[in-house]
Enzyme design. Sequence first.
Site, mmCIF file in Angstrom:
data_model
loop_
_atom_site.group_PDB
_atom_site.id
_atom_site.type_symbol
_atom_site.label_atom_id
_atom_site.label_comp_id
_atom_site.label_asym_id
_atom_site.label_seq_id
_atom_site.Cartn_x
_atom_site.Cartn_y
_atom_site.Cartn_z
ATOM 1 N N ASP A 116 35.804 129.542 106.670
ATOM 2 C CA ASP A 116 34.701 130.360 107.174
ATOM 3 C C ASP A 116 35.076 130.835 108.577
ATOM 4 O O ASP A 116 36.249 130.920 108.895
ATOM 5 C CB ASP A 116 33.395 129.565 107.156
ATOM 6 C CG ASP A 116 32.167 130.453 106.967
ATOM 7 O OD1 ASP A 116 32.067 131.471 107.676
ATOM 8 O OD2 ASP A 116 31.302 130.140 106.132
ATOM 9 N N HIS B 95 37.478 133.504 108.729
ATOM 10 C CA HIS B 95 36.715 134.756 108.779
ATOM 11 C C HIS B 95 36.682 135.368 110.168
ATOM 12 O O HIS B 95 35.860 136.236 110.445
ATOM 13 C CB HIS B 95 35.290 134.522 108.272
ATOM 14 C CG HIS B 95 35.227 134.133 106.827
ATOM 15 N ND1 HIS B 95 34.034 133.866 106.180
ATOM 16 C CD2 HIS B 95 36.195 133.948 105.894
ATOM 17 C CE1 HIS B 95 34.282 133.547 104.921
ATOM 18 N NE2 HIS B 95 35.585 133.582 104.727
#
Length: 335
Positions: free
Chosen positions: A157, A180
């Site tokens: 993430d 991310h």
Amino acid sequence: MYIPIGRFYLGGVTFGGPCNGKISFVIDGTLLAPPNNDDIKKETWINFRYIDYLTVSGGGTVDGQGKRSWSLNDCHKNNNCPTLAINMGFDFVKKSRMNGITSLNSKAGHLNFFSVDHFDITGVNLKAPGNSPNTDGIKIALSSNMQISNTHISTGDDCIAMLSGNTNFDIYNVTCGPGHGISIGSLGKNKDEKNVKGLTVRDSVFTGTTNGIRIKTWESSASTIVISNLVYKNLQMIDVESPINIDQKYCPYPPCNKLGDSHIQIQNVTLKNIWGTSRNKVAVKFQCSKSFPCKDVQLIDINLTHNGVDGPAIALCDNVEGSATGRMVPPHCIN
């Protein structure tokens, strides 16, 4: 407190203050979390609360043993999904620091900071597979005067997620990937959110991430706040899907309803000396709010290339005002 070299199982634990004097927590060995999330019985596996002058250091590892839990993370489609444990959390901690630790395979995020002031993080390694859901590297809310440096983050993430109410951050010499990217947000989902102000991200490298630098605010936002005084400079993008991405139409899953514009104002943003390669044709995206356009966005020396069969890199702009100087690849589209 000292954890020597060796492997030690540890259930959910809170170290709570207030404490008199400086506290040193040295980890040279490996701490292993229960593989079954239900056995932790807490939202954070190792939690520090209401402590000043805390040092967490050492060459050791906190291993969340998260692999068994990742398949349970289906919150995007299941409102009754379980709350998975964060590896290590710091709440209401001031004038403190962390260095040298490795956080491995967290069930949810690796490090979580809430209402923290004057905290330095350096020389830390955060590792989880790129396909591990919601394993943010560093997640921060309502905190101020933090420095993150010389840190490597590989996760499933956001490498770093800046949430509501953060001010005065300096992030440098960070490597991010997989992950991310370094994000502000998402913001705007809840009513009582606070402004975000004063963030510098510099001298860092993003490798194979889905985003480089990203700001995401919910469409039809519930709060009206300001994100301002942001500086991103000297950043290398290596095969990054979306190197520069402001997304004010963020609406990942229900109950988000696309009913109107984001009410969050983004302003005073400088993007300087950002170079490398973009996996997508759109290397620079400013998708700002029609009601609250992005203001005073400065682009200086951008060189992001795309080598796909769909042609060279392009920039997309919606509702953004600012300026561009120096080299500009792709050509800018700012008013």
